[in-house]
Design a protein around this motif. Structure first.
Motif, PDB file in Angstrom:
ATOM      1  N   PRO A  13       0.825  -1.220   0.000  1.00  9.84           N
ATOM      2  CA  PRO A  13       0.000   0.000   0.000  1.00  9.84           C
ATOM      3  C   PRO A  13       0.857   1.267   0.000  1.00  9.84           C
ATOM      4  CG  PRO A  13      -0.630  -1.503   1.784  1.00  9.84           C
ATOM      5  CD  PRO A  13       0.690  -1.963   1.262  1.00  9.84           C
ATOM      6  N   THR A  15      -9.871   4.268   2.389  1.00 11.54           N
ATOM      7  CA  THR A  15      -8.909   3.165   2.260  1.00 11.54           C
ATOM      8  C   THR A  15      -9.543   2.009   1.504  1.00 11.54           C
ATOM      9  OG1 THR A  15      -9.565   2.233   4.401  1.00 11.54           O
ATOM     10  CG2 THR A  15      -7.690   3.737   4.389  1.00 11.54           C
ATOM     11  N   THR A  16      -8.764   1.375   0.660  1.00 14.02           N
ATOM     12  CA  THR A  16      -9.191   0.142   0.010  1.00 14.02           C
ATOM     13  C   THR A  16      -8.697  -1.024   0.856  1.00 14.02           C
ATOM     14  OG1 THR A  16      -7.166   0.125  -1.304  1.00 14.02           O
ATOM     15  CG2 THR A  16      -9.095   1.189  -2.293  1.00 14.02           C
ATOM     16  N   SER A  72     -11.315  -3.178  -3.570  1.00  5.60           N
ATOM     17  CA  SER A  72     -10.950  -1.872  -4.138  1.00  5.60           C
ATOM     18  C   SER A  72     -12.171  -0.992  -4.387  1.00  5.60           C
ATOM     19  CB  SER A  72     -10.184  -2.073  -5.450  1.00  5.60           C
ATOM     20  OG  SER A  72     -10.967  -2.818  -6.372  1.00  5.60           O
ATOM     21  N   GLY A  76     -11.974   2.859  -4.497  1.00  7.11           N
ATOM     22  CA  GLY A  76     -11.200   3.515  -5.544  1.00  7.11           C
ATOM     23  C   GLY A  76     -11.887   4.690  -6.229  1.00  7.11           C
ATOM     24  N   GLU A 128      -6.150   8.594  -0.503  1.00  7.76           N
ATOM     25  CA  GLU A 128      -6.531   7.190  -0.525  1.00  7.76           C
ATOM     26  C   GLU A 128      -5.317   6.319  -0.243  1.00  7.76           C
ATOM     27  OE1 GLU A 128      -8.784   4.170  -3.586  1.00  7.76           O
ATOM     28  OE2 GLU A 128      -7.255   5.489  -4.433  1.00  7.76           O
ATOM     29  N   GLU A 182      -4.045   2.831  -1.004  1.00  9.92           N
ATOM     30  CA  GLU A 182      -4.388   1.833  -2.012  1.00  9.92           C
ATOM     31  C   GLU A 182      -3.116   1.101  -2.427  1.00  9.92           C
ATOM     32  OE1 GLU A 182      -5.748  -0.344  -3.702  1.00  9.92           O
ATOM     33  OE2 GLU A 182      -6.974   0.524  -5.323  1.00  9.92           O
ATOM     34  N   SER A 183      -3.278  -0.028  -3.053  1.00 10.40           N
ATOM     35  CA  SER A 183      -2.148  -0.809  -3.543  1.00 10.40           C
ATOM     36  C   SER A 183      -1.324  -0.007  -4.540  1.00 10.40           C
ATOM     37  CB  SER A 183      -2.667  -2.084  -4.208  1.00 10.40           C
ATOM     38  OG  SER A 183      -1.644  -2.722  -4.937  1.00 10.40           O
ATOM     39  N   GLY A 199      -2.381  -0.078  -8.045  1.00  9.27           N
ATOM     40  CA  GLY A 199      -3.499   0.731  -8.526  1.00  9.27           C
ATOM     41  C   GLY A 199      -3.041   1.939  -9.314  1.00  9.27           C
TER      42      GLY A 199
END
Length: 440
Positions: A147, A192-193, A256, A259, A270, A272-273, A276
């Protein structure tokens, strides 16, 4: 007339030769879970391998989400219809490690087939996740991510914040998010995802805190969750509950699902990975900034190092010998620096080999693409400790879902954050013991 017959005979001979060649080509099935742009890139790389030789043909088949493909593969194996290669997400590692009769360890496969393969060529924070306690690599690292923080630079400017300075700590992030919401630059400060991966698993590693005993399950199936006792998770969940009331944080779903809340401009930040990146840059209509995950400044040893997500490729038993020779050659192809660099640069997944990382640097990729190196810096920030190498728990697919249910209960006001974390720990330990009992 005779010439015509000879011509037809020759034509049939040629057709028969092509048919024989086609039949001689060994077909290798690969079940995966890559969709969208990343799925197309995967198919493009497979096509390159298929065109590079004529003995083997890898056939990639999208089997849905990671959970769906894993469930389908288990059922297929029982029916003797399993694929040759299965892409399994990192939380399924413990389950597949326990299925010893069903898997062909990749390190052993490469040795048996005479393919050059040295695990030390790969990033240790990646291979460590998929190795036994004795150091044997069981699955082939393919798509690994971690992340990172994405933020809307335009919203930062509107709120009077410096768009070149993303927040480093959770305190700074909360302050910045409040200014953004108060100024009207965005309705929501942060989302947050992948709730468990970010707000439990990586939160713990990044903040130098064990999630469980036995090296987070890496050292044995008798691991026990201890995160509620350590206090970090209850504290963080309580903050999320508090921040949600003022708009500093907004929960927007699992996986996700959150997103679009960021790319639409609704939420200014955000977590996220890193994988992404491509989709975020393609769909956002604002200037995107990148930063490391925030950490709690008063936690000793923070920030430590992040842990990976994503998936690895498992080879399944029960196939003809010629299939395994083809799989080994395909893995050698995937390991090529130019292939790994291409995959990394397009998707945002980590370059799993040191050579691919060095090639990307040599090509000037990180200079041309600010923020693309953040994920690599996070996992390599400090040498991983026993409890920050990753995690390996049986039944973790189900346990992770339960963690998210407990977090949702706290955010929904059904129970306190402290109680939710305690319940998550107790239920998780029961599920670990159920898995342990199945192995005896």
């Amino acid at each position: 007339m005779i010439h015509t017959k000879l011509g037809l005979a020759a034509a049939f001979a040629v057709a028969a030769a092509f048919s024989t060649a086609a039949q001689a080509q060994t077909q290798i099935t690969w079940w995966h879970s890559m969709g969208g742009a990343n799925g197309k890139k995967l198919e493009e790389i497979v096509d390159k391998f298929n065109k590079s030789q004529s003995d083997y043909k890898v056939v990639p088949i999208n089997k849905g989400t990671y959970s769906e493909s894993m469930t389908a593969a288990i059922a297929a194996f029982r029916a003797g219809q399993q694929p040759d290669i299965l892409q399994v997400f990192e939380v399924g590692t413990g389950t597949f490690m326990a299925a010893k009769q069903a898997i062909y360890p990749v390190q052993q496969l490469m040795k048996d087939e005479g393919e050059k393969f040295d695990p030390s060529d790969y990033l240790p924070t990646v291979t460590g996740y998929y190795q036994t306690g004795g150091g044997e690599l069981l699955s082939f690292p393919f798509n690994s991510s971690t992340p990172i923080l994405y933020y809307n630079k335009d919203a930062f400017k509107k709120a009077g914040l410096d768009p070149s300075q993303p927040p480093k700590t959770w305190s700074e992030l909360a302050d910045d998010a409040q200014k953004i919401v108060t100024s009207g630059a965005a309705k929501c400060g942060l989302t947050t995802t992948w709730p468990s991966w970010i707000n439990v698993e990586n939160l713990s590693a990044w903040n130098n805190t064990p999630l469980a005993t036995e090296q987070n399950g890496m050292a044995g199936v008798d691991a026990k969750f201890v995160f509620a006792d350590k206090g970090l998770i209850p504290r963080h969940w309580a903050n999320l509950v508090k921040w949600q009331k003022s708009g500093v944080y907004q929960y927007r779903g699992r996986a996700s699902d959150a997103g679009p809340s960021f790319t639409s401009g609704d939420c200014a930040m955000e977590l996220e990975s890193s994988a992404g990146r491509a989709a975020i840059l393609q769909t956002s209509k604002f200037d995107v900034g990148f930063g490391m995950m925030p950490y709690y400044k008063d936690v000793q040893g923070a920030p430590q190092n992040s842990i990976i997500g994503g998936a690895s490729l498992w080879v399944l038993r029960g196939k003809p010998d010629d299939h395994y020779k083809g799989i080994a050659k395909f893995f050698s192809f995937l390991s090529k620096p130019e292939i790994q660099a291409e995959w990394h640069q397009f998707t945002g997944y980590l370059p799993i080999t040191k050579a691919a990382y060095e090639l990307s640097k040599k090509q000037g990729y990180y200079e041309k693409n600010p923020g693309a190196e953040i994920a690599i810096k996070e996992i390599n920030l400090n040498a991983p400790k026993d409890y920050t190498k990753g995690l390996r728990f049986g039944n973790f697919v189900q346990i992770r879902q339960m963690f998210e249910e407990q977090l949702e209960a706290a955010l929904g006001g059904k129970k306190s954050a402290e109680q939710a974390a305690k319940d998550a720990q107790e239920t998780g330990n029961k599920m670990l013991r159920e898995f342990q009992a199945q192995q005896q």
